[in-house]
Design a protein around this motif. Structure first.
Motif, PDB file in Angstrom:
ATOM      1  N   GLY A 188       0.796  -1.216   0.000  1.00 48.34           N
ATOM      2  CA  GLY A 188       0.000   0.000   0.000  1.00 48.34           C
ATOM      3  C   GLY A 188       0.830   1.268   0.000  1.00 48.34           C
ATOM      4  N   ARG A 189       2.131   1.126  -0.181  1.00 42.66           N
ATOM      5  CA  ARG A 189       2.992   2.302  -0.221  1.00 42.66           C
ATOM      6  C   ARG A 189       3.779   2.331  -1.532  1.00 42.66           C
ATOM      7  NH1 ARG A 189       3.394   4.265   5.251  1.00 42.66           N
ATOM      8  NH2 ARG A 189       1.166   4.417   5.581  1.00 42.66           N
ATOM      9  N   THR A 190       3.704   3.479  -2.214  1.00 40.07           N
ATOM     10  CA  THR A 190       4.461   3.586  -3.464  1.00 40.07           C
ATOM     11  C   THR A 190       5.723   4.428  -3.302  1.00 40.07           C
ATOM     12  OG1 THR A 190       3.156   5.523  -4.048  1.00 40.07           O
ATOM     13  CG2 THR A 190       2.438   3.400  -4.938  1.00 40.07           C
ATOM     14  N   LYS A 191       5.757   5.207  -2.230  1.00 44.08           N
ATOM     15  CA  LYS A 191       6.846   6.179  -2.029  1.00 44.08           C
ATOM     16  C   LYS A 191       6.858   7.250  -3.113  1.00 44.08           C
ATOM     17  CE  LYS A 191       9.644   3.230   0.791  1.00 44.08           C
ATOM     18  NZ  LYS A 191      10.823   3.493   1.610  1.00 44.08           N
ATOM     19  N   LEU A 192       5.748   7.367  -3.767  1.00 43.39           N
ATOM     20  CA  LEU A 192       5.562   8.419  -4.766  1.00 43.39           C
ATOM     21  C   LEU A 192       4.859   9.593  -4.094  1.00 43.39           C
ATOM     22  CD1 LEU A 192       6.674   7.285  -7.329  1.00 43.39           C
ATOM     23  CD2 LEU A 192       4.406   6.431  -7.906  1.00 43.39           C
ATOM     24  N   ILE A 193       5.382  10.781  -4.327  1.00 48.11           N
ATOM     25  CA  ILE A 193       4.750  11.983  -3.785  1.00 48.11           C
ATOM     26  C   ILE A 193       4.410  12.910  -4.947  1.00 48.11           C
ATOM     27  CG2 ILE A 193       5.051  14.012  -2.307  1.00 48.11           C
ATOM     28  CD1 ILE A 193       5.071  11.546  -0.651  1.00 48.11           C
ATOM     29  N   GLY A 194       3.164  13.271  -5.049  1.00 43.95           N
ATOM     30  CA  GLY A 194       2.780  14.238  -6.076  1.00 43.95           C
ATOM     31  C   GLY A 194       3.281  15.622  -5.703  1.00 43.95           C
ATOM     32  N   LEU A 195       4.022  16.240  -6.612  1.00 43.52           N
ATOM     33  CA  LEU A 195       4.503  17.602  -6.371  1.00 43.52           C
ATOM     34  C   LEU A 195       3.797  18.489  -7.385  1.00 43.52           C
ATOM     35  CD1 LEU A 195       6.340  19.558  -4.940  1.00 43.52           C
ATOM     36  CD2 LEU A 195       8.217  18.826  -6.401  1.00 43.52           C
ATOM     37  N   VAL A 196       2.840  19.230  -6.889  1.00 43.21           N
ATOM     38  CA  VAL A 196       1.897  19.934  -7.748  1.00 43.21           C
ATOM     39  C   VAL A 196       2.178  21.421  -7.685  1.00 43.21           C
ATOM     40  CG1 VAL A 196      -0.537  20.455  -8.063  1.00 43.21           C
ATOM     41  CG2 VAL A 196       0.154  18.180  -7.303  1.00 43.21           C
ATOM     42  N   SER A 197       2.357  22.038  -8.828  1.00 39.86           N
ATOM     43  CA  SER A 197       2.591  23.480  -8.814  1.00 39.86           C
ATOM     44  C   SER A 197       2.106  24.133 -10.095  1.00 39.86           C
ATOM     45  CB  SER A 197       4.079  23.769  -8.622  1.00 39.86           C
ATOM     46  OG  SER A 197       4.284  25.171  -8.510  1.00 39.86           O
ATOM     47  N   ASN A 198       1.883  25.419 -10.010  1.00 40.24           N
ATOM     48  CA  ASN A 198       1.536  26.179 -11.212  1.00 40.24           C
ATOM     49  C   ASN A 198       2.501  27.353 -11.401  1.00 40.24           C
ATOM     50  OD1 ASN A 198       0.750  27.739  -9.090  1.00 40.24           O
ATOM     51  ND2 ASN A 198      -1.164  28.431 -10.013  1.00 40.24           N
ATOM     52  N   ASN A 199       3.612  27.301 -10.679  1.00 41.41           N
ATOM     53  CA  ASN A 199       4.557  28.421 -10.739  1.00 41.41           C
ATOM     54  C   ASN A 199       5.785  28.063 -11.552  1.00 41.41           C
ATOM     55  OD1 ASN A 199       3.663  30.527  -8.347  1.00 41.41           O
ATOM     56  ND2 ASN A 199       3.018  28.428  -8.003  1.00 41.41           N
ATOM     57  N   PHE A 200       5.604  27.918 -12.832  1.00 40.89           N
ATOM     58  CA  PHE A 200       6.735  27.536 -13.655  1.00 40.89           C
ATOM     59  C   PHE A 200       7.336  28.726 -14.381  1.00 40.89           C
ATOM     60  CE2 PHE A 200       5.125  23.435 -12.662  1.00 40.89           C
ATOM     61  CZ  PHE A 200       6.177  22.543 -12.833  1.00 40.89           C
ATOM     62  N   HIS A 201       7.018  29.919 -13.892  1.00 43.63           N
ATOM     63  CA  HIS A 201       7.603  31.093 -14.533  1.00 43.63           C
ATOM     64  C   HIS A 201       8.273  32.014 -13.538  1.00 43.63           C
ATOM     65  CE1 HIS A 201       6.147  30.125 -18.492  1.00 43.63           C
ATOM     66  NE2 HIS A 201       5.054  29.690 -17.903  1.00 43.63           N
ATOM     67  N   ASN A 202       8.221  31.644 -12.312  1.00 44.31           N
ATOM     68  CA  ASN A 202       8.861  32.444 -11.274  1.00 44.31           C
ATOM     69  C   ASN A 202      10.168  31.764 -10.858  1.00 44.31           C
ATOM     70  OD1 ASN A 202       9.606  33.828  -9.002  1.00 44.31           O
ATOM     71  ND2 ASN A 202       7.515  34.037  -8.237  1.00 44.31           N
ATOM     72  N   PRO A 203      11.299  32.416 -11.141  1.00 45.58           N
ATOM     73  CA  PRO A 203      12.600  31.772 -10.900  1.00 45.58           C
ATOM     74  C   PRO A 203      12.768  31.234  -9.490  1.00 45.58           C
ATOM     75  CG  PRO A 203      12.908  33.851 -12.048  1.00 45.58           C
ATOM     76  CD  PRO A 203      11.449  33.753 -11.709  1.00 45.58           C
ATOM     77  N   LEU A 204      12.021  31.821  -8.560  1.00 51.26           N
ATOM     78  CA  LEU A 204      12.071  31.301  -7.197  1.00 51.26           C
ATOM     79  C   LEU A 204      11.776  29.811  -7.181  1.00 51.26           C
ATOM     80  CD1 LEU A 204      12.091  31.835  -4.097  1.00 51.26           C
ATOM     81  CD2 LEU A 204       9.605  32.054  -4.270  1.00 51.26           C
ATOM     82  N   PHE A 205      10.895  29.389  -8.068  1.00 49.69           N
ATOM     83  CA  PHE A 205      10.446  28.003  -7.993  1.00 49.69           C
ATOM     84  C   PHE A 205      11.469  27.000  -8.503  1.00 49.69           C
ATOM     85  CE2 PHE A 205       6.401  27.262  -6.006  1.00 49.69           C
ATOM     86  CZ  PHE A 205       6.076  28.548  -5.643  1.00 49.69           C
ATOM     87  N   LEU A 206      12.486  27.482  -9.184  1.00 46.37           N
ATOM     88  CA  LEU A 206      13.558  26.545  -9.505  1.00 46.37           C
ATOM     89  C   LEU A 206      14.255  26.141  -8.209  1.00 46.37           C
ATOM     90  CD1 LEU A 206      14.910  25.039 -11.766  1.00 46.37           C
ATOM     91  CD2 LEU A 206      16.505  26.937 -12.031  1.00 46.37           C
TER      92      LEU A 206
END
Lengths: 331, 331
Positions: free
Chosen positions: A58-76
């Motif tokens: 019951g464990r995949t060790k997968l974590i969804g990393l969800v974002s919509n900030n792909f234009h703000n350099p901070l998010f790199l």
DNA sequence: TAGAATTTTGCAACCGGTTGCAAATATCTT
DNA sequence: AAGATATTTGCAACCGGTTGCAAAATTCTA
């Protein structure tokens, strides 16, 4: 093609269970069989199929990393820290780009299909309902850079944007400015709403100071530049609180176009302290948001919730502080 | 907890196979049972477990997206385009951050454990052996931003860095500069090696022009700034080819410190044309690398290789062109 | 050294799906 | 309407692992 448990078992002359056990932490295997199995596995180049095992554990060790900030350099920087932090704990980030997505349903369904163990929503512009949709689907979720509420429905990690707004106002007040303004990000972003509120709250008692607020259309260079250019056309303030660093950098470019000297003619203080803020070309005075701490706490919290799913929703806010550089006149 | 195939089957009064078939493209189901199944699935909120089905179909739709460039703002654009492009094709990026990893083995093992359908290595600083390790493990792989070779062992998509080096040299020659130099990225990066070679090749016939080469320690602002500061201490060239845009922007900052006017006193041309290059504060003359095309081709190629794994390794190079802005004097 | 206690092992069922095959239905001919 | 043909359905085995349970092997105790 791929070598499986069965192949190794046959080669080592043991049962499939024995092989499975040598690869599961804390299972009961004698040193002798373990040695046989490991030898066989090495020869065959076997490594267990994480997905197959997830079916029973019951464990995949997968974590969804969800974002919509792909234009703000901070998010790199944000993605760098998240991926490294998750990797260090043996978790794998499944990245979801929500830039052009307005409702959470598709992502929720998708991430459930992949049985992610948890989800991190990393965004200051998505509404709280987004993270809540995951919680409603029974997926442990934390909203990083989300809005603080007194009765949270999901875990929130971030900063107190209202306090940051106040802090920015105080920095401008302390410098004796009489006309100040907040140039926010998109009006719908909770971070912008809260920063505006804190900013105005702190200025309310100062009737001698004139304060105003306007909004850029996005947290982006172009939006900041365009909005500042507009402001400069008529009677601008002496000093601005820029909605975030990238907006402020855009604003600086509009100021330069007008031939204004910073900080002599006009001042600005940003928010985030992204790597670029200290580039000497900008030398941006700003409010530092402690990104590494926020991210570490987000990961802690999602891991904690995976272990105890009924855990009470929690809010973790980290203190910010002013980083003095060159875009606000000295005290 | 989660609702499974069996639950839906029972609810709809059909066999498990029937349910499975309504959710598999092109399987044989009558309209009547499909309707029953869909109704039951809706009521129960069922959606199939992608991982379980991968066990029999052999496809996870997971793509490993491997990179070590989490400090170059260009890569935020790259991740944006990759994630969106993959999502549009129903593929899911499993992001792997290799910043602090020197050998490919761990990533290879990890990604095989997750049965990724393919891998995209997005880096101009990783050696070819990295991508080859995936191929050796039988995983379809494409190396984006990798080095062009005449006998490739893996798919490579990118630009002809040698040609770009020549192009940069010609831009400087055409402007009549007599002392020019290449300020490269890390000396070990194939992209830097190739750009240096092309640059020097193009200058070789011009005995009247003095050319030199030096290297920054990374593709980063700080490295570019530090290296340019060093160069400016003694007898700098008239114009530089900066190893990439972020290096060039760092170099601009060192030039500004020295009080040099750009492009009157000193010139520089970058490479990439990342979003930031056209920010008015920089207005960087540069060579555009067609990122969207490179990424689209990379995705095409990895998908193609998943379908036909024995496909011959292919190299796809995209043409670059000079974008005239303000950091090189006019022709 | 016998008997009890402990550890290791394999069997078999299961996780949540897919799929080849043959039986059952439905549709088409004439 | 009967027979031939085509479509739909369920059974059962399988994908690659894990795990409860009881039997087998080992270690401990007196």
């Amino acid at each position: 093609m791929a070598v499986t448990l069965k192949d190794v078992a046959k080669r080592a002359g043991v049962s499939r269970s024995a092989v499975s056990r040598t690869f599961t932490e804390g299972a009961s295997v004698s040193a002798k069989t373990r040695a046989k199995v490991e030898a066989a596995a090495d020869e065959l180049g076997y490594s267990p199929n994480a997905l197959a095992s997830s079916l029973t554990t019951g464990r995949t060790k997968l974590i969804g990393l969800v974002s919509n900030n792909f234009h703000n350099p901070l998010f790199l920087e944000v993605f760098d820290l998240f991926t490294r932090g998750l990797q260090e704990r043996g978790l794998r980030p499944l990245l979801v780009n929500l830039s052009h997505e307005t409702n959470p349903e598709n992502s929720v369904r998708m991430l459930r299909q992949y049985s992610v163990d948890g989800v991190i929503v990393a965004s200051s512009t998505l509404p709280p309902s987004f993270a809540e949709a995951f919680r409603d689907a029974g997926v442990p979720v934390v909203h990083s850079f989300g809005r603080y509420t007194t009765s949270p429905h999901v875990h929130v990690v971030g900063i107190d944007n209202i306090a940051c707004g106040r802090m920015a106002a105080q920095a401008l007040i302390a410098r004796g400015h009489k006309r100040v303004a907040f140039m926010g990000g998109p009006e719908g972003a909770t971070s912008t709403q809260d920063r505006a509120q804190g900013f105005l709250d702190a200025l309310a008692p100062h009737s001698e100071i004139e304060a105003s607020v306007s909004y850029a259309s996005a947290y982006s260079f172009d939006a900041g530049r365009a909005e500042m250019a507009r402001l400069l056309q008529s009677d601008p303030a002496e000093a601005y609180f820029g909605g975030d660093d990238v907006l402020s950098i855009g604003a600086l470019s509009a100021m330069a176009d007008k031939g204004l000297r910073v900080p002599q003619d006009i001042g600005i203080i940003g928010l985030n302290d992204m790597a670029m803020a200290r580039w000497e070309n900008f030398n941006l005075t700003t409010i530092r948001q402690p990104i590494p701490e926020i991210i570490a706490a987000s990961i802690d919290l999602v891991v904690g919730t995976i272990e105890r799913p009924d855990r009470h929703p929690e809010t973790r806010l980290f203190p910010c502080r002013v980083i003095e550089r060159g875009t606000l006149r000295p005290l």
